[in-house]
Design a protein around this motif. Structure first.
Motif, PDB file in Angstrom:
ATOM      1  N   ASN A  33       0.821  -1.212   0.000  1.00 53.87           N
ATOM      2  CA  ASN A  33       0.000   0.000   0.000  1.00 53.87           C
ATOM      3  C   ASN A  33       0.853   1.260   0.000  1.00 53.87           C
ATOM      4  O   ASN A  33       0.377   2.334  -0.372  1.00 53.87           O
ATOM      5  CB  ASN A  33      -0.928   0.003   1.224  1.00 53.87           C
ATOM      6  N   GLU A  34       2.092   1.118   0.447  1.00 52.58           N
ATOM      7  CA  GLU A  34       2.997   2.273   0.455  1.00 52.58           C
ATOM      8  C   GLU A  34       3.231   2.810  -0.958  1.00 52.58           C
ATOM      9  O   GLU A  34       3.492   3.997  -1.150  1.00 52.58           O
ATOM     10  CB  GLU A  34       4.355   1.897   1.064  1.00 52.58           C
ATOM     11  N   TYR A  35       3.132   1.929  -1.954  1.00 53.64           N
ATOM     12  CA  TYR A  35       3.345   2.367  -3.331  1.00 53.64           C
ATOM     13  C   TYR A  35       2.260   3.359  -3.750  1.00 53.64           C
ATOM     14  O   TYR A  35       2.535   4.342  -4.456  1.00 53.64           O
ATOM     15  CB  TYR A  35       3.371   1.164  -4.283  1.00 53.64           C
ATOM     16  N   GLU A  36       1.036   3.122  -3.280  1.00 52.28           N
ATOM     17  CA  GLU A  36      -0.055   4.059  -3.569  1.00 52.28           C
ATOM     18  C   GLU A  36       0.253   5.425  -2.966  1.00 52.28           C
ATOM     19  O   GLU A  36       0.010   6.468  -3.577  1.00 52.28           O
ATOM     20  CB  GLU A  36      -1.376   3.514  -3.019  1.00 52.28           C
ATOM     21  N   ASP A  37       0.836   5.435  -1.750  1.00 56.89           N
ATOM     22  CA  ASP A  37       1.198   6.695  -1.082  1.00 56.89           C
ATOM     23  C   ASP A  37       2.264   7.445  -1.877  1.00 56.89           C
ATOM     24  O   ASP A  37       2.230   8.674  -1.987  1.00 56.89           O
ATOM     25  CB  ASP A  37       1.707   6.425   0.340  1.00 56.89           C
ATOM     26  N   ILE A  38       3.224   6.694  -2.437  1.00 56.32           N
ATOM     27  CA  ILE A  38       4.304   7.333  -3.213  1.00 56.32           C
ATOM     28  C   ILE A  38       3.725   7.996  -4.450  1.00 56.32           C
ATOM     29  O   ILE A  38       4.066   9.136  -4.782  1.00 56.32           O
ATOM     30  CB  ILE A  38       5.380   6.290  -3.601  1.00 56.32           C
ATOM     31  N   PHE A  81      -3.790   1.981  -9.623  1.00 60.05           N
ATOM     32  CA  PHE A  81      -4.030   3.122  -8.728  1.00 60.05           C
ATOM     33  C   PHE A  81      -4.421   4.370  -9.517  1.00 60.05           C
ATOM     34  O   PHE A  81      -5.335   5.111  -9.125  1.00 60.05           O
ATOM     35  CB  PHE A  81      -2.794   3.409  -7.873  1.00 60.05           C
ATOM     36  N   ILE A  82      -3.737   4.621 -10.631  1.00 57.99           N
ATOM     37  CA  ILE A  82      -3.998   5.846 -11.402  1.00 57.99           C
ATOM     38  C   ILE A  82      -5.396   5.823 -12.006  1.00 57.99           C
ATOM     39  O   ILE A  82      -6.138   6.814 -11.927  1.00 57.99           O
ATOM     40  CB  ILE A  82      -2.918   6.024 -12.499  1.00 57.99           C
TER      41      ILE A  82
END
Length: 631
Positions: A33-38, A81-82
């Motif tokens: 989920n950290e990738y979504e935050d980045i 995500f995008i």
């Protein structure tokens, strides 16, 4: 900066460090989920969070490239995500999506295109764009402008977005207007290059629109009251417009435009890749010379014309060498070297490659070279000529070679700088460009002629085999330059010793003897000059005489009108005659004494006559000559 922002920055720095130290962690991070935050952080207004997030994305992409599965995961998760954000009804989430997509485009056009070209995505965006708030419209237009750099996207944008982009040309929002103009410029260039060249009306309309857009970009750059980001976007548009010959002239001869562009580069508080890239593209476009066709390419062009095949040729005289030379002189007057030095330190290989090419374009005209040195261009060129991509090092090395050929190396490259040029020039000798090979050889000759330490550096860098290899080139100019360079290198003691060793250099002397008999005067002069120096070694004298036509070739040189050739020949004969009685006998058997006698009678150059007399006296020691011959 508040505590929350500080904590975010600290967390991002830790992530970056972990990715760098443990590349395998990238896969774990992309799956979390950290990738979504980045991705979300790419829309941050923080001057530290946004660039840090973009840097992390870049590193993740670089690590993912090493593995097919990782690359697929990066692509699919980014897309997931995008697209989720783009389909949201919430304004902020849409902004997350547009910002993340723009960031992905910056990292990889292919992945950005993969997302934007998904069925229905662009169409859905454009269906409701006119109802979106202005900040969302700006974000969308930014995406469209960036996407137009990719061919497939450009085609789709032309279909679905051109009408909207055209409507923005009357917008009061300068940022929207400029972004739309950049996108339209890219689309028009694509239409012109791929369209029906026979449709003159369409081409005329496109030309007119291009000129109008170029004028808009120019005015925006000159507007000091506009936001810096809007002016940088205008520079990007001007970079595309500067492909048009007439626009090149407008940019260069405008009284203040280049100075304003250079001021933006120099005033940039931090590295700005978008600005630097746009400026570099403009300068490369206005200084690039028209490609010279090789003989085979010219022949192919003739055959195509004869067969009736349609041949696209660029006949605009504004791209002729005369115009390019004048443009390079003009931008030199505008102070281009300082901005180039700043941009040369950028970490982007694309920007460094453009900067190196611009320096090469500027150095092509000899009258610019002194100013390049005086204004500090060498400080940028030497780092560019080492530890860069092949293209960057070749462009920079060739620019340095041009300068080294026509300027005193002691003035142009002071101190240790001359030594730093040896390896780049030797590398250029091994490149594919014949002009580069020729200029590198000439530069090495000029450098080595001023300093024996440089000659030693060339020898230590294993330069002799590289130079020798070019003696076999089919190109007369390269063969000549290689021989001249080697002649100069003979003054270096280890090279002299190498060539004097009969165990390893019999073939080397054979080549020098053969080159002393070629049609090209300068090659003969250099080869015979090398033999004259080497003939102070008895072993070399033996190797010369042992060649089937060694003595005859030296005799032919005596018969030439050139005093230089005569002097080289008699120097060799003088040294050969000193070796032994047997060697003198072989000279007499070849009737060398008759050539020497004739030369003494007819030559009016004292050093040549004195050397010939000395050679005759050496032969006479052994009693082979009659008294009248000696007199």
């Amino acid at each position: 900066m508040n505590e929350n922002e500080e904590a975010q920055i600290s967390s991002l720095n830790n992530l970056l460090q972990k990715i760098v130290n443990e590349p395998s962690y990238s896969l774990t991070l992309i799956s979390s989920n950290e990738y979504e935050d980045i991705l979300r952080n790419t829309s941050s207004n923080s001057p530290k969070i946004k660039p840090l997030s973009l840097l992390i994305l870049t590193k993740l992409f670089e690590n993912a490239q090493k593995n097919k599965d990782s690359m697929e995961l990066f692509k699919q998760n980014s897309s997931k995500f995008i697209i989720k954000w783009l389909n949201s009804t919430k304004k902020q989430e849409k902004l997350y999506g547009y910002s993340a997509l723009e960031s992905i485009f910056q990292i990889s056009n292919d992945i950005g295109s993969f997302i934007l070209l998904k069925e229905g995505i662009l169409e859905d965006i454009m269906d409701c764009i006119e109802f979106e708030p202005e900040d969302v419209q700006i974000a969308i237009t930014e995406i469209i402008s960036v996407a137009c750099s990719q061919k497939d996207c450009r085609a789709l944008v032309g279909i679905h977005c051109q009408k909207y982009l055209t409507s923005l040309m009357s917008s009061k929002n300068q940022k929207l207007k400029t972004l739309a103009a950049v996108a339209l410029t890219k689309i028009l260039l694509d239409e012109k290059s791929s369209g029906d060249q026979q449709n003159n009306n369409k081409i005329s309309v496109i030309d007119e629109n291009e000129t109008l857009l170029a004028g808009l970009f120019q005015n925006m750059v000159l507007d000091n009251d506009s936001e810096t980001t809007a002016r940088i976007t205008a520079i990007e548009g001007l970079a595309y417009s500067s492909l048009k010959p007439a626009v090149k002239e407008t940019i260069v001869y405008h009284p203040t435009l280049l100075k304003e562009i250079f001021k933006l580069v120099q005033d940039s508080e931090k590295t700005n890749n978008s600005l630097f890239y746009g400026v570099a593209v403009i300068l490369a476009n206005v200084t690039t010379y028209k490609k010279k066709l090789s003989q085979s390419e010219e022949q192919l062009l003739k055959l195509k014309k004869m067969s009736g095949e349609s041949v696209k040729t660029d006949l605009d005289p504004i791209d002729d060498d005369e115009y390019v030379i004048n443009r390079t002189k003009q931008i030199m007057k505008s102070g281009v070297i300082r901005p180039l030095i700043i941009m040369s330190k950028n970490s982007s290989q694309a920007i460094r490659q453009l900067v190196a090419k611009i320096f090469l374009n500027l150095a092509t005209d000899q009258s610019n070279r002194g100013a390049i040195v005086q204004q500090g261009g060498i400080k940028a060129l030497i780092p560019l000529s080492t530890k860069n991509t092949k293209e960057v090092t070749e462009f920079a090395s060739q620019a340095l070679a041009k300068i080294a050929i026509t300027m005193d190396p002691n003035l142009a490259f002071r101190g240790e700088r001359s030594a730093d040029l040896v390896r780049p020039f030797l590398s250029l000798c091994q490149g594919e460009s014949e002009l580069g090979q020729f200029e590198a050889l000439m530069a090495l000759t000029n450098l080595g002629s001023t300093d024996n330490d440089i000659r030693l550096r060339i020898y230590d860098a294993k330069g002799i085999p590289i130079i020798e290899n070019l003696q076999f080139s089919d190109n007369t100019m390269i063969r000549r330059a290689a021989t001249e360079c080697l002649c100069n290198m003979i003054f270096c003691e280890p090279v002299y010793n190498m060539y004097s060793d009969p165990k390893t250099s019999s073939n080397r002397i054979k080549i020098l003897v053969a080159l002393s008999d070629v049609e090209d005067f300068e090659t003969r002069r250099a080869a015979s000059g090398a033999l004259a120096i080497l003939s102070t070694s008895p072993d070399v004298c033996n190797m010369i005489v042992d060649r089937p036509r060694g003595i005859e070739i030296l005799k032919d040189l005596i018969s030439e009108e050139s005093v230089e050739m005569q002097h080289r020949s008699v120097e060799c004969f003088k040294n050969i005659s000193k070796v032994s009685k047997e060697m003198s006998q072989r000279l007499v058997e070849a009737k060398v004494h008759e050539n020497l006698t004739s030369l003494i009678k007819n030559c009016k150059t004292e050093p040549v006559v004195a050397t010939a007399v000395e050679a005759l006296q050496e032969i006479a020691k052994y009693g082979y000559l009659a008294k009248n011959d000696v007199k």
